[in-house]
Design a protein around this motif. Structure first.
Motif, PDB file in Angstrom:
ATOM      1  N   LYS A  20       0.858  -1.193   0.000  1.00  0.00           N
ATOM      2  CA  LYS A  20       0.000   0.000   0.000  1.00  0.00           C
ATOM      3  C   LYS A  20       0.884   1.230   0.000  1.00  0.00           C
ATOM      4  O   LYS A  20       1.951   1.241   0.609  1.00  0.00           O
ATOM      5  CB  LYS A  20      -0.896   0.006   1.236  1.00  0.00           C
ATOM      6  CG  LYS A  20      -1.914  -1.098   1.227  1.00  0.00           C
ATOM      7  CD  LYS A  20      -2.943  -0.930   2.350  1.00  0.00           C
ATOM      8  CE  LYS A  20      -3.734  -2.229   2.529  1.00  0.00           C
ATOM      9  NZ  LYS A  20      -3.171  -3.099   3.576  1.00  0.00           N
ATOM     10  N   ILE A  21       0.410   2.246  -0.698  1.00  0.00           N
ATOM     11  CA  ILE A  21       1.175   3.485  -0.696  1.00  0.00           C
ATOM     12  C   ILE A  21       0.361   4.600  -0.053  1.00  0.00           C
ATOM     13  O   ILE A  21      -0.820   4.756  -0.334  1.00  0.00           O
ATOM     14  CB  ILE A  21       1.668   3.857  -2.122  1.00  0.00           C
ATOM     15  CG1 ILE A  21       2.055   5.334  -2.208  1.00  0.00           C
ATOM     16  CG2 ILE A  21       0.658   3.572  -3.199  1.00  0.00           C
ATOM     17  CD1 ILE A  21       3.462   5.528  -2.635  1.00  0.00           C
ATOM     18  N   ASP A  22       1.013   5.312   0.838  1.00  0.00           N
ATOM     19  CA  ASP A  22       0.385   6.473   1.472  1.00  0.00           C
ATOM     20  C   ASP A  22       0.908   7.696   0.711  1.00  0.00           C
ATOM     21  O   ASP A  22       2.012   8.169   0.952  1.00  0.00           O
ATOM     22  CB  ASP A  22       0.801   6.505   2.945  1.00  0.00           C
ATOM     23  CG  ASP A  22       0.208   7.718   3.666  1.00  0.00           C
ATOM     24  OD1 ASP A  22      -0.279   8.646   2.985  1.00  0.00           O
ATOM     25  OD2 ASP A  22       0.253   7.721   4.907  1.00  0.00           O
ATOM     26  N   ASN A  27       7.419  11.645  -1.395  1.00  0.00           N
ATOM     27  CA  ASN A  27       8.049  12.889  -1.840  1.00  0.00           C
ATOM     28  C   ASN A  27       8.419  12.852  -3.329  1.00  0.00           C
ATOM     29  O   ASN A  27       9.119  13.728  -3.823  1.00  0.00           O
ATOM     30  CB  ASN A  27       9.284  13.207  -0.975  1.00  0.00           C
ATOM     31  CG  ASN A  27      10.358  12.116  -1.108  1.00  0.00           C
ATOM     32  OD1 ASN A  27      10.385  11.386  -2.099  1.00  0.00           O
ATOM     33  ND2 ASN A  27      11.232  12.007  -0.116  1.00  0.00           N
ATOM     34  N   GLY A  28       7.991  11.790  -3.985  1.00  0.00           N
ATOM     35  CA  GLY A  28       8.219  11.719  -5.439  1.00  0.00           C
ATOM     36  C   GLY A  28       9.652  11.439  -5.845  1.00  0.00           C
ATOM     37  O   GLY A  28      10.021  11.647  -7.002  1.00  0.00           O
ATOM     38  N   CYS A  29      10.471  10.932  -4.931  1.00  0.00           N
ATOM     39  CA  CYS A  29      11.898  10.731  -5.250  1.00  0.00           C
ATOM     40  C   CYS A  29      12.130   9.706  -6.360  1.00  0.00           C
ATOM     41  O   CYS A  29      13.165   9.707  -7.003  1.00  0.00           O
ATOM     42  CB  CYS A  29      12.670  10.325  -3.992  1.00  0.00           C
ATOM     43  SG  CYS A  29      12.261   8.663  -3.412  1.00  0.00           S
ATOM     44  N   GLY A  42       5.305   3.570 -10.829  1.00  0.00           N
ATOM     45  CA  GLY A  42       5.387   4.737 -11.705  1.00  0.00           C
ATOM     46  C   GLY A  42       5.221   5.994 -10.872  1.00  0.00           C
ATOM     47  O   GLY A  42       4.834   5.920  -9.687  1.00  0.00           O
ATOM     48  N   ILE A  43       5.553   7.128 -11.471  1.00  0.00           N
ATOM     49  CA  ILE A  43       5.395   8.407 -10.768  1.00  0.00           C
ATOM     50  C   ILE A  43       4.495   9.285 -11.635  1.00  0.00           C
ATOM     51  O   ILE A  43       4.742   9.433 -12.837  1.00  0.00           O
ATOM     52  CB  ILE A  43       6.758   9.127 -10.593  1.00  0.00           C
ATOM     53  CG1 ILE A  43       7.811   8.214  -9.960  1.00  0.00           C
ATOM     54  CG2 ILE A  43       6.592  10.430  -9.804  1.00  0.00           C
ATOM     55  CD1 ILE A  43       7.718   8.000  -8.483  1.00  0.00           C
ATOM     56  N   LYS A  44       3.475   9.809 -11.025  1.00  0.00           N
ATOM     57  CA  LYS A  44       2.564  10.704 -11.741  1.00  0.00           C
ATOM     58  C   LYS A  44       2.321  11.911 -10.839  1.00  0.00           C
ATOM     59  O   LYS A  44       2.049  11.745  -9.650  1.00  0.00           O
ATOM     60  CB  LYS A  44       1.251   9.954 -11.994  1.00  0.00           C
ATOM     61  CG  LYS A  44       0.524  10.425 -13.269  1.00  0.00           C
ATOM     62  CD  LYS A  44      -0.866   9.835 -13.306  1.00  0.00           C
ATOM     63  CE  LYS A  44      -1.204   9.141 -14.602  1.00  0.00           C
ATOM     64  NZ  LYS A  44      -2.294   8.181 -14.416  1.00  0.00           N
ATOM     65  N   VAL A  47       3.945  11.940  -7.446  1.00  0.00           N
ATOM     66  CA  VAL A  47       3.723  10.910  -6.409  1.00  0.00           C
ATOM     67  C   VAL A  47       3.756   9.516  -7.045  1.00  0.00           C
ATOM     68  O   VAL A  47       3.408   9.343  -8.215  1.00  0.00           O
ATOM     69  CB  VAL A  47       2.392  11.056  -5.621  1.00  0.00           C
ATOM     70  CG1 VAL A  47       2.451  12.153  -4.589  1.00  0.00           C
ATOM     71  CG2 VAL A  47       1.225  11.209  -6.558  1.00  0.00           C
ATOM     72  N   ALA A  48       4.166   8.552  -6.228  1.00  0.00           N
ATOM     73  CA  ALA A  48       4.317   7.193  -6.739  1.00  0.00           C
ATOM     74  C   ALA A  48       2.984   6.463  -6.770  1.00  0.00           C
ATOM     75  O   ALA A  48       2.105   6.707  -5.944  1.00  0.00           O
ATOM     76  CB  ALA A  48       5.301   6.437  -5.853  1.00  0.00           C
ATOM     77  N   PHE A  49       2.849   5.586  -7.747  1.00  0.00           N
ATOM     78  CA  PHE A  49       1.700   4.677  -7.765  1.00  0.00           C
ATOM     79  C   PHE A  49       2.205   3.296  -8.156  1.00  0.00           C
ATOM     80  O   PHE A  49       3.236   3.165  -8.825  1.00  0.00           O
ATOM     81  CB  PHE A  49       0.609   5.158  -8.730  1.00  0.00           C
ATOM     82  CG  PHE A  49       1.037   5.132 -10.175  1.00  0.00           C
ATOM     83  CD1 PHE A  49       0.793   4.007 -10.973  1.00  0.00           C
ATOM     84  CD2 PHE A  49       1.699   6.225 -10.742  1.00  0.00           C
ATOM     85  CE1 PHE A  49       1.207   3.975 -12.305  1.00  0.00           C
ATOM     86  CE2 PHE A  49       2.118   6.183 -12.078  1.00  0.00           C
ATOM     87  CZ  PHE A  49       1.874   5.063 -12.863  1.00  0.00           C
ATOM     88  N   GLU A  69      12.541   6.124   1.928  1.00  0.00           N
ATOM     89  CA  GLU A  69      12.977   6.778   3.174  1.00  0.00           C
ATOM     90  C   GLU A  69      11.808   7.344   3.989  1.00  0.00           C
ATOM     91  O   GLU A  69      11.771   7.177   5.194  1.00  0.00           O
ATOM     92  CB  GLU A  69      14.032   7.848   2.881  1.00  0.00           C
ATOM     93  CG  GLU A  69      15.438   7.278   2.664  1.00  0.00           C
ATOM     94  CD  GLU A  69      16.042   6.641   3.914  1.00  0.00           C
ATOM     95  OE1 GLU A  69      15.538   6.864   5.025  1.00  0.00           O
ATOM     96  OE2 GLU A  69      17.031   5.889   3.762  1.00  0.00           O
ATOM     97  N   PRO A  70      10.843   8.042   3.365  1.00  0.00           N
ATOM     98  CA  PRO A  70       9.750   8.574   4.192  1.00  0.00           C
ATOM     99  C   PRO A  70       8.726   7.514   4.617  1.00  0.00           C
ATOM    100  O   PRO A  70       7.697   7.859   5.209  1.00  0.00           O
ATOM    101  CB  PRO A  70       9.111   9.636   3.298  1.00  0.00           C
ATOM    102  CG  PRO A  70       9.557   9.377   1.924  1.00  0.00           C
ATOM    103  CD  PRO A  70      10.778   8.528   1.970  1.00  0.00           C
ATOM    104  N   SER A  71       9.003   6.239   4.365  1.00  0.00           N
ATOM    105  CA  SER A  71       8.089   5.152   4.732  1.00  0.00           C
ATOM    106  C   SER A  71       6.683   5.358   4.197  1.00  0.00           C
ATOM    107  O   SER A  71       5.688   5.165   4.912  1.00  0.00           O
ATOM    108  CB  SER A  71       8.046   4.962   6.254  1.00  0.00           C
ATOM    109  OG  SER A  71       9.302   4.558   6.699  1.00  0.00           O
TER     110      SER A  71
HETATM  111  S1  SF4 Z   1       6.910   5.970  -2.573  1.00  0.00           S
HETATM  112 FE1  SF4 Z   1       8.775   6.388  -1.442  1.00  0.00          FE
HETATM  113  S2  SF4 Z   1      10.414   5.708  -2.790  1.00  0.00           S
HETATM  114 FE2  SF4 Z   1       8.585   5.886  -4.051  1.00  0.00          FE
HETATM  115  S3  SF4 Z   1       8.671   7.947  -4.893  1.00  0.00           S
HETATM  116 FE3  SF4 Z   1       7.462   8.072  -3.022  1.00  0.00          FE
HETATM  117  S4  SF4 Z   1       8.943   8.593  -1.430  1.00  0.00           S
HETATM  118 FE4  SF4 Z   1      10.136   7.889  -3.184  1.00  0.00          FE
END
Ligand code: SF4
Ligand SMILES: Cc1cc2nc3c(=O)[nH]c(=O)nc-3n(C[C@H](O)[C@H](O)[C@H](O)COP(=O)(O)OP(=O)(O)OC[C@H]3O[C@@H](n4cnc5c(N)ncnc54)[C@H](O)[C@@H]3O)c2cc1C
Ligand code: SF4
Lengths: 89, 467
Positions: A20-22, A27-29, A42-44, A47-49, A69-71
């Motif tokens: 699951k992603i919160d 932070n979109g890294c 992917g990043i949109k 933010v990640a999905f 890193e930001p869990s």
């Molecule tokens: S989910 Fe985590 S690793 Fe993936 S882009 Fe967001 S902050 Fe970075």
């Protein structure tokens, strides 16, 4: 030699959701997308999905969870007896 | 409520060894595996070293091709050196040297087998000793009463009680997290290892590889990649710490596969890709936070893979055995507190595991700096090494000229090589030989001595005969 990645993994269905992603913590890294060898992230809009079919593709390595890193990624393994199977691991 | 003396989460080599030991000591033991059987979730090299036979002779003599058809042992190992143009610049094949005295280490260097066969084989010892194995069951939490850990909860909400829980649940350990011992590894304590399994006819492997059992492909554009041969196939994989990836790990693994030399090898071996795997592997300087009230972490969950090359099966088995023995004592003396379980650290530190970690920091540092820093180190290390090994194969020059050219070239790498030696090699040598080398380690002395050594390398051609 062309290697067809999709044909090289075997999965047992019925995993339920186990990643699951919160998005509020993300932070979109993009590290999750970089580390996943089966390209399930992917990043949109920064933010990640995770891909919808991840349950049939995920290798359960946990790298995405570990690298974030930001869990923002919550990872537990799939239901017992389901998910990826390695016959020559 | 299901009540046990000891609960072990994980049915890998560590968990099975702990379960076997606990059951033999008369403890009511259960161990859990999330796969349908042990091994089907695991991917490894998987090379077993002769020290397994030294430590567990009774068990290991039972490991036969009937039980483990993928088994293949060999006496030789090969190192390929790949330069920054992705060409195999050379290779070295070696067999056990004259200083190797232990049998079977003289006869073979690793015994390789697939985890899908090895893990069930070792779990059998545990069930035969009386431990209960619960397959296809994911343990999701620790059971707590008044803040004290007293068992586990599975994915169906079923509770299991015991005074001690052993976390043998691998790199991403629920037990470590729920007991508060560790939320996550830091990124420089863990590696990810993608790996292909290739299928190849056994007779091709024997004809072409002979008695070679493994190879390491040292790259200048990819982190070192290992190749391990089994009865009817082989693994090609690589790993690096999570801090080190600037691209997808598979990009680098595919670089190895796509080397011209490698493609040729695949063709002559008639090899076909069969499986793709990815697994985390903890790799740290020293295990820490290995236990707390009612909990011990072993194997990968405890950070036990060896600091030089992350061999992890043997450390998992040894730490599993020790943990079960310490747990049995703790139960007998009714003290499962953190303090009571601190015997675990005291004991493993006196075994060969402790010996391996004696120079853990130095081994970890040097390894991390060489094969796992391809761009920074291998780009000069490989040409320097090849200059020494292969430079002489040039018949376009008179030989003395050639030797001078080689020496000059090697000398040109010294600005990179010398600081590297001071930073990584000398500390390791000094640590291993203890204070003998302390004097040599004085950086001031080194700096005055080294330029003199450099001067000894000839600059100008001296004429032997008169002009
Ligand atoms: S989910 Fe985590 S690793 Fe993936 S882009 Fe967001 S902050 Fe970075
Ligand atoms: C690519 C690669 C190559 C390697 N090569 C070698 C090698 O050549 N030689 C060597 O000695 N070592 C090698 N290692 C290291 C070795 O694989 C590990 O150190 C070893 O497997 C650790 O054993 P373990 O029992 O601690 O953990 P694991 O083998 O990881 O076992 C943990 C078990 O617990 C189960 N599990 C996890 N969580 C739960 C849960 N919540 N509930 C129920 N079950 C759970 C898992 O399914 C798994 O079976 C390699 C590792 C990798 C990744
Ligand atoms: S667990 Fe591994 S395979 Fe699955 S999504 Fe995360 S990185 Fe990708």
């Amino acid at each position: 030699m062309e290697i067809r990645r999709d044909e090289l993994t075997k999965h047992i269905s019925g995993t339920g959701d186990f990643i699951k992603i919160d998005q509020s913590k993300c932070n979109g890294c993009g590290l999750c997308a970089r580390i996943c060898i089966v390209n399930l992230w992917g990043i949109k809009n920064n933010v990640a999905f995770i891909r919808e079919d991840y349950k049939e593709k995920c290798l359960e390595c946990g790298s995405c969870y570990q690298v974030c890193e930001p869990s923002a990624i919550d990872f537990s393994y799939p239901a017992g007896g389901t998910g990826v199977v390695y016959e020559q691991g | 409520m299901n009540t046990y003396d000891i609960i072990i989460v994980g049915g890998g080599p560590g968990g099975s060894m702990a379960a076997k030991t606990a059951a033999e000591l008369g403890l009511k033991t259960i161990f859990f595996e999330r796969g349908r059987k042990p091994g089907e979730k695991n991917s490894s090299g998987c090379g077993l070293g002769p020290r397994m036979w030294k430590e567990f002779p009774g068990m290991m003599k039972d490991l036969t091709p009937e039980k483990c058809p993928s088994m293949r042992a060999g006496t030789a190992a090969r190192c390929y050196f790949v330069n920054k143009e992705d060409k195999v610049a050379g290779y070295v094949m070696s067999r056990p040297t004259e200083s190797v005295s232990y049998e079977p280490a003289k006869s073979w260097i690793t015994m390789n087998c697939y985890r899908s066969e090895f893990d069930p084989w070792i779990a059998d010892f545990a069930t035969k000793a009386g431990a209960e194995l619960k397959n296809s069951t994911l343990v999701v939490n620790l059971l707590k009463e008044n803040g004290k850990i007293c068992g586990v909860v599975d994915e169906h909400g079923e509770k299991y009680k015991a005074s001690i829980v052993i976390g043998a649940d691998g790199a991403i350990s629920m037990v470590a997290k729920q007991s508060g011992l560790r939320t996550k590894w830091s990124q420089d304590q863990i590696t990810v290892c993608p790996q292909y399994d290739f299928q190849a006819p056994p007779e091709k492997i024997d004809d072409i590889m002979g008695d070679e059992t493994l190879a390491v492909w040292w790259g200048s554009t990819f982190p070192a990649s290992y190749q391990v041969f089994f009865h009817d196939g082989f693994h090609q994989g690589l790993g690096n710490w999570l801090t080190k990836w600037d691209k997808n790990p598979l990009f680098y693994l595919n670089k190895v596969i796509n080397l011209k030399y490698y493609q040729r090898l695949l063709r002559i071996l008639e090899a076909k890709p069969r499986e793709l795997q990815s697994h985390l592997l903890p790799w740290l300087q020293y295990p820490y936070n290995t236990h707390t009230d009612g909990v011990i972490l072993i194997g990968d969950a405890g950070g036990f893979p060896c600091p030089l090359e992350a061999e992890g099966i043997y450390p998992a088995m040894v730490s599993g055995k020790i943990a079960a023995e310490v747990a049995a004592d703790a139960i007998t003396f009714d003290d499962v507190s953190k303090n009571g379980l601190s015997k675990f650290d005291e004991i493993w530190q006196t075994t060969s595991l402790g010996d391996d970690f004696e120079a853990g920091e130095e081994l970890y540092n040097i390894w991390r700096a060489i094969p796992f820093s391809p761009k920074e180190t291998m780009t000069w290390f490989i040409p320097m090494l090849m200059e020494a090994l292969g430079g002489i194969y040039d018949w376009s020059q008179p030989h003395p000229n050639r030797i001078r050219q080689i020496a000059a070239k090697i000398k040109s790498y010294m600005p990179q090589a010398l600081p590297f030696m001071m930073k990584y090699v000398f500390p390791l040598v000094a640590k291993i030989f203890e204070d003998d080398l302390d004097k040599m380690m004085d950086p001031q002395k080194l700096m005055t001595a080294l330029p003199k050594v450099m001067e000894m390398l000839p600059k100008k051609k001296k004429r032997r005969r008169g002009t």
